[in-house]
Design a protein around this motif. Structure first.
Motif, PDB file in Angstrom:
ATOM      1  N   THR A 203     -18.551 -56.977  25.111  1.00  0.00           N
ATOM      2  CA  THR A 203     -18.290 -56.751  23.683  1.00  0.00           C
ATOM      3  C   THR A 203     -16.785 -56.749  23.432  1.00  0.00           C
ATOM      4  OG1 THR A 203     -20.312 -55.454  23.318  1.00  0.00           O
ATOM      5  CG2 THR A 203     -18.504 -55.134  21.753  1.00  0.00           C
ATOM      6  N   LEU A 204     -16.366 -57.505  22.420  1.00  0.00           N
ATOM      7  CA  LEU A 204     -14.997 -57.457  21.900  1.00  0.00           C
ATOM      8  C   LEU A 204     -15.084 -56.916  20.484  1.00  0.00           C
ATOM      9  CD1 LEU A 204     -11.944 -58.128  22.133  1.00  0.00           C
ATOM     10  CD2 LEU A 204     -12.492 -60.367  21.153  1.00  0.00           C
ATOM     11  N   SER A 205     -14.488 -55.757  20.233  1.00  0.00           N
ATOM     12  CA  SER A 205     -14.620 -55.111  18.926  1.00  0.00           C
ATOM     13  C   SER A 205     -13.286 -54.603  18.412  1.00  0.00           C
ATOM     14  CB  SER A 205     -15.611 -53.934  19.028  1.00  0.00           C
ATOM     15  OG  SER A 205     -15.219 -53.005  20.033  1.00  0.00           O
ATOM     16  N   TYR A 206     -13.127 -54.617  17.088  1.00  0.00           N
ATOM     17  CA  TYR A 206     -11.978 -54.019  16.400  1.00  0.00           C
ATOM     18  C   TYR A 206     -10.641 -54.459  17.026  1.00  0.00           C
ATOM     19  CZ  TYR A 206     -15.596 -51.128  14.288  1.00  0.00           C
ATOM     20  OH  TYR A 206     -16.717 -50.705  13.620  1.00  0.00           O
ATOM     21  N   SER A 207     -10.495 -55.746  17.219  1.00  0.00           N
ATOM     22  CA  SER A 207      -9.298 -56.271  17.871  1.00  0.00           C
ATOM     23  C   SER A 207      -8.674 -57.382  17.037  1.00  0.00           C
ATOM     24  CB  SER A 207      -9.641 -56.787  19.271  1.00  0.00           C
ATOM     25  OG  SER A 207     -10.085 -55.724  20.096  1.00  0.00           O
ATOM     26  N   THR A 208      -7.406 -57.683  17.296  1.00  0.00           N
ATOM     27  CA  THR A 208      -6.724 -58.773  16.615  1.00  0.00           C
ATOM     28  C   THR A 208      -6.376 -59.856  17.630  1.00  0.00           C
ATOM     29  OG1 THR A 208      -4.508 -57.813  16.903  1.00  0.00           O
ATOM     30  CG2 THR A 208      -5.729 -57.190  14.939  1.00  0.00           C
ATOM     31  N   LEU A 209      -6.622 -61.110  17.253  1.00  0.00           N
ATOM     32  CA  LEU A 209      -6.279 -62.266  18.079  1.00  0.00           C
ATOM     33  C   LEU A 209      -5.458 -63.193  17.201  1.00  0.00           C
ATOM     34  CD1 LEU A 209      -9.472 -61.356  18.679  1.00  0.00           C
ATOM     35  CD2 LEU A 209      -9.186 -63.010  20.516  1.00  0.00           C
ATOM     36  N   ARG A 210      -4.219 -63.487  17.613  1.00  0.00           N
ATOM     37  CA  ARG A 210      -3.294 -64.179  16.719  1.00  0.00           C
ATOM     38  C   ARG A 210      -2.463 -65.239  17.435  1.00  0.00           C
ATOM     39  NH1 ARG A 210      -1.974 -58.913  13.623  1.00  0.00           N
ATOM     40  NH2 ARG A 210      -2.535 -59.393  11.478  1.00  0.00           N
ATOM     41  N   ASN A 211      -2.107 -66.247  16.652  1.00  0.00           N
ATOM     42  CA  ASN A 211      -1.040 -67.196  16.975  1.00  0.00           C
ATOM     43  C   ASN A 211      -1.264 -67.942  18.280  1.00  0.00           C
ATOM     44  OD1 ASN A 211       0.197 -66.103  14.692  1.00  0.00           O
ATOM     45  ND2 ASN A 211       1.260 -64.570  15.916  1.00  0.00           N
ATOM     46  N   SER A 212      -2.462 -68.481  18.443  1.00  0.00           N
ATOM     47  CA  SER A 212      -2.796 -69.162  19.682  1.00  0.00           C
ATOM     48  C   SER A 212      -3.486 -70.487  19.404  1.00  0.00           C
ATOM     49  CB  SER A 212      -3.711 -68.278  20.539  1.00  0.00           C
ATOM     50  OG  SER A 212      -4.099 -68.943  21.723  1.00  0.00           O
TER      51      SER A 212
END
Length: 533
Positions: A203-212
């Motif tokens: 599970t990946l939750s409540y996270s930010t993934l940016r600029n990729s």
């Protein structure tokens, strides 16, 4: 097959939320959230508890993290590692022991189980250093930032993945983290969140993934279909070229995520994969769902999603977009209970909850947020390898403020180098412009789309600067936390909490400098971003 990367630096590391007292660090909720807060497919296959019940150890270097793993009685002895400060190549070495298998160029969680890594204090940043999970199970990673991990150039780490899992990995919960890059494959980066070679129940939750260029994948090739049972919810994907995620075989549940500026494609279901895509919000993006770059089709079940300025390409033999109607092509059974926020409030809920240092806030499932699950009142001495349990008290804990500077002047002599430079930044509020911060007019301004964001000044050739002057425009919210970044390298030049003014740092030659607002009361308005030699 990779597309051209067109990225804007938008790292948003949330305002400090760790609670501390002098000499004592409060045990963060992350450590107990393993049993009370785990969600999605990580609740299956016996559940994910991480290091719950184990010794609590503090670490402020990668070597200390490896030492904590290697000092356990066995490779499965539960442990909670509370991390603070910056972890990088300079402080991460290989450590040997019977209960570990580590490496010098990454945080290596290899052939182990029952581990929690949680950020505490004023924040934990893994800088240019990835976390590698291999042949391991029951792992929790919470409240950390992992940034600028490269597979080419220097330094390199973890094959360019911020978090990479491979080779019989089971039950991993990654929660409230920031996963950040500064470009695509041509700039040396790979995926932010990759799973391959038999990785399941994640599970990946409540996270930010940016600029990729690449958000992440499940399966490294069309034949690597042993991965799956992955949940993605309440995450922010912003300024990503593709793979949000790329799914080859297996099942993914994707709900209540906020997608902004997916430049080439989004959720890519291939090779018989099935994705259940519920109540997400897609904005200013292209081809947000479908099968792309292959004729090996995948499938999807959709409901409740909002498409806000989404465009679609034409169908072809190797391009099968789900839009414009995003009709379901399969059904997917989900074995766990969950509550959906209405897609219309996903942007605001995700803005309040996603990322590190947000106080572990979570959605209530009804378009509002609340604090995450809390532990019994336990505090721990911040000395490596020791734990002290104390009775609960009703006194409110003290909050450590961001690094502060003395009161800064508002004017500076010399030539303002910004006037002849360019500007860019993270998402901007309607009616504002990046160029407004370098036009010499304090009444025009840039403002982020939320309370945090980045604005940059850039030159065509290396320019030496040692001071900047941030001049807020009239009506600006109060900036409570900021960082100045060398955008060429990602290095932090200085940080603080003053509301604008002249900021000095060691003279640095660079092509691009970034002012990052990490915390603010209200919406900040930057009228001028002046730079000086």
């Amino acid at each position: 097959m990779r597309r051209k990367v067109a990225l804007r630096l938008t790292a948003a590391i949330g305002a400090t939320a760790a609670t501390v007292a002098t000499g004592v660090v409060l045990l963060m909720p992350e450590a107990s959230a393993a049993t009370g807060g785990v969600t999605g497919f990580a609740t299956q296959n016996g559940g994910t508890t991480g290091g719950a019940g184990g010794q609590v150890v503090s670490a402020s270097s990668g070597t200390a993290i490896h030492t904590a793993l290697c000092n356990r009685a066995s490779s499965s002895t539960p442990i909670i590692i509370q991390v603070s400060g910056t972890i990088n190549h300079g402080n991460t070495t290989k450590v040997s022991g019977n209960s570990c298998n580590t490496a010098a160029d990454k945080i290596e969680l290899k052939e182990i189980s029952n581990v929690t890594i949680v950020g505490v204090g004023s924040g934990a940043v893994f800088d240019q250093l990835g976390i590698h999970i291999r042949d391991s199970s029951n792992i929790i990673i919470q409240n950390v930032t992992i940034q600028n991990v490269k597979k080419s150039g220097s330094p390199t780490s973890n094959g360019g993945d911020a978090i990479g899992m491979e080779s019989t990995v089971r039950n991993v919960w990654v929660d409230h983290v920031n996963l950040l890059a500064s470009g695509g494959e041509s700039a040396g980066f790979d995926g932010l969140f990759d799973m391959k070679d038999n990785t399941q129940y994640v599970t990946l939750s409540y996270s930010t993934l940016r600029n990729s260029g690449r958000g992440g994948l499940i399966g490294s090739s069309e034949t690597d279909t042993s991965n799956g049972y992955v949940t993605f919810h309440h995450n922010l994907y912003e300024n990503i070229d593709s793979r949000t995620p790329l799914l080859r075989g297996g099942i993914a549940h994707i709900y209540n995520n906020y997608y902004v500026s997916l430049n080439e494609s989004g959720i890519n279901s291939r090779a018989g994969a099935k994705a259940k895509v519920d109540n997400n919000y897609f904005k200013n993006s292209k081809d947000v769902l479908g099968t792309f770059y292959t004729d090996a089709k995948g499938y999807w079940q959709t409901s409740g999603n909002i498409l806000d300025n989404v465009t679609w390409s034409a169908t072809a033999s190797d391009n099968n977009p789900a839009g414009p109607n995003m009709a379901s092509t399969t059904t997917v059974s989900i074995p766990y209970s969950y509550t959906l926020d209405n897609a219309s409030c996903v942007p605001s809920v995700v803005a309040a909850t996603a990322g590190a240092n947000k106080g572990l806030q979570v959605s209530t499932g009804s378009c509002s947020v609340t604090a995450g699950p809390t532990s019994a009142a336990v505090t721990t001495r911040a000395t490596t390898g020791t734990t002290t349990t104390r009775p609960a008290t009703t006194a409110a804990p003290t909050t450590r403020a961001p690094v502060s500077t003395t009161a800064a002047p508002t004017t500076v002599s010399g030539t303002n180098l910004s006037l002849s430079a360019g500007a860019d930044g993270s998402s901007k509020a309607d009616g504002t412009s990046y160029g407004n911060v370098k036009d010499g007019n304090i009444s025009t301004y840039w403002s982020p789309s939320g309370s945090t964001g980045q604005i940059s000044i850039k030159w065509g050739s290396a320019t030496s600067i040692s001071r900047i002057n941030i001049r807020p425009a009239s009506g600006s919210g109060t900036i409570t936390g900021w960082r100045v970044l060398n955008a060429d390298t990602g290095a932090v030049l200085t940080s603080g909490s003053s509301n604008g003014g002249v900021i000095s740092f060691t003279r640095t030659s660079l092509k691009k400098v970034t002012f990052e607002v990490t915390g603010a009361s209200g919406s900040p308005r930057i009228g001028e971003f002046e730079t000086y030699a």
